[in-house]
Design a protein around this motif. Structure first.
Motif, mmCIF file in Angstrom:
data_model
loop_
_atom_site.group_PDB
_atom_site.id
_atom_site.type_symbol
_atom_site.label_atom_id
_atom_site.label_comp_id
_atom_site.label_asym_id
_atom_site.label_seq_id
_atom_site.Cartn_x
_atom_site.Cartn_y
_atom_site.Cartn_z
ATOM 1 N N ASP A 248 38.999 50.403 35.719
ATOM 2 C CA ASP A 248 37.947 50.478 36.882
ATOM 3 C C ASP A 248 36.818 49.764 36.246
ATOM 4 O O ASP A 248 35.909 49.259 37.005
ATOM 5 C CB ASP A 248 37.675 52.049 37.120
ATOM 6 C CG ASP A 248 38.745 52.636 38.051
ATOM 7 O OD1 ASP A 248 39.293 51.780 39.003
ATOM 8 O OD2 ASP A 248 38.778 53.768 38.291
ATOM 9 N N ALA A 249 36.443 50.267 34.995
ATOM 10 C CA ALA A 249 35.145 49.541 34.555
ATOM 11 C C ALA A 249 35.370 48.027 34.337
ATOM 12 O O ALA A 249 34.329 47.449 34.609
ATOM 13 C CB ALA A 249 35.194 50.166 32.738
ATOM 14 N N TYR B 93 34.111 43.726 41.714
ATOM 15 C CA TYR B 93 35.176 44.216 43.000
ATOM 16 C C TYR B 93 34.597 45.567 43.579
ATOM 17 O O TYR B 93 34.050 46.422 42.788
ATOM 18 C CB TYR B 93 36.663 44.501 42.367
ATOM 19 C CG TYR B 93 37.322 43.195 42.245
ATOM 20 C CD1 TYR B 93 37.760 42.464 43.225
ATOM 21 C CD2 TYR B 93 37.505 42.582 40.682
ATOM 22 C CE1 TYR B 93 38.645 41.418 42.858
ATOM 23 C CE2 TYR B 93 38.118 41.437 40.643
ATOM 24 C CZ TYR B 93 38.832 41.136 41.818
ATOM 25 O OH TYR B 93 39.624 39.599 41.490
ATOM 26 N N ASP B 94 34.625 45.527 44.821
ATOM 27 C CA ASP B 94 34.122 46.845 45.504
ATOM 28 C C ASP B 94 35.205 47.949 45.264
ATOM 29 O O ASP B 94 34.775 49.287 45.201
ATOM 30 C CB ASP B 94 33.993 46.751 46.986
ATOM 31 C CG ASP B 94 32.605 45.838 47.181
ATOM 32 O OD1 ASP B 94 31.755 46.029 46.124
ATOM 33 O OD2 ASP B 94 32.545 45.001 47.858
ATOM 34 N N ASN B 95 36.530 47.728 45.321
ATOM 35 C CA ASN B 95 37.547 48.413 45.252
ATOM 36 C C ASN B 95 38.891 48.285 44.633
ATOM 37 O O ASN B 95 38.977 46.915 44.245
ATOM 38 C CB ASN B 95 37.944 49.064 46.716
ATOM 39 C CG ASN B 95 38.575 47.756 47.570
ATOM 40 O OD1 ASN B 95 39.415 47.416 47.171
ATOM 41 N ND2 ASN B 95 37.671 47.340 48.659
ATOM 42 N N ILE C 187 43.584 44.658 42.621
ATOM 43 C CA ILE C 187 45.158 44.439 42.346
ATOM 44 C C ILE C 187 45.729 43.478 43.403
ATOM 45 O O ILE C 187 46.591 42.429 42.814
ATOM 46 C CB ILE C 187 45.570 46.020 42.533
ATOM 47 C CG1 ILE C 187 45.267 47.094 41.883
ATOM 48 C CG2 ILE C 187 47.111 45.979 42.928
ATOM 49 C CD1 ILE C 187 45.537 48.348 42.006
ATOM 50 N N ARG C 188 45.286 43.363 44.358
ATOM 51 C CA ARG C 188 45.815 42.152 45.552
ATOM 52 C C ARG C 188 45.573 40.752 44.709
ATOM 53 O O ARG C 188 46.344 40.047 44.310
ATOM 54 C CB ARG C 188 44.970 42.173 46.642
ATOM 55 C CG ARG C 188 45.676 43.240 47.741
ATOM 56 C CD ARG C 188 45.111 42.825 49.001
ATOM 57 N NE ARG C 188 43.708 43.151 49.241
ATOM 58 C CZ ARG C 188 43.365 44.345 49.648
ATOM 59 N NH1 ARG C 188 44.202 45.238 50.109
ATOM 60 N NH2 ARG C 188 42.027 44.605 49.842
#
Ligand code: NI
Length: 139
Positions: A20-21, A28-30, A35-36
């Motif tokens: 996440d960090a 990235y917003d999410n 991951i995509r």
């Protein structure tokens, strides 16, 4: 994206925290989008492992244009492989140095061979190939 499948992934909390960090730092917003992108990058990498797979590469070269014969050889190599060379951009960086970006399309083996040959030429100070796919099979 017309349709999506949702999946659940189990991860150790520390790994998720680090991830996440990292993705936040890269804008990235999410997690889903990050991951995509990682999956697409993996798939493109796999494509490059298959010598007959269609791929695209950009070969970036920095060289001193005073180096004897280098510009002529660069042009010769590109004409030899004119069916694979899509385009070339040349930038005169300063009085001596040039940057050239060459887009090469073909099989993985072919693009790699052309890139290796260009990068190994005497007088090329730095050369790098960025390997990507043709966009097929990636959504
Ligand atoms: Ni130049």
């Amino acid at each position: 994206m017309s349709q999506v499948d949702r999946i659940g992934i189990s991860l150790p909390p520390e790994l998720l925290h680090t991830f996440d960090a990292h993705i936040r730092q890269h804008g990235y917003d999410n997690r889903s989008e990050a991951i995509r992108d990682i999956i697409r990058d993996y798939l493109v990498e796999q494509q490059w492992q298959d010598e007959s797979a269609p791929v695209v590469g950009t070969v970036t070269l920095v060289y001193d244009h005073h180096t004897r014969q280098l510009e002529a050889t660069l042009t010769d190599v590109q004409h030899e492989h004119h069916e694979a060379i899509q385009c070339t951009t040349h930038v005169h960086l300063d009085a001596h140095n040039c940057l050239e970006v060459i887009v090469v399309k073909g099989t993985s083996a072919q693009v790699r061979a052309i890139a290796d040959r260009l990068i190994a030429l005497r007088g090329v100070k730095h050369g790098k190939v960025v390997c990507t796919g043709t966009g097929e099979n990636l959504t």
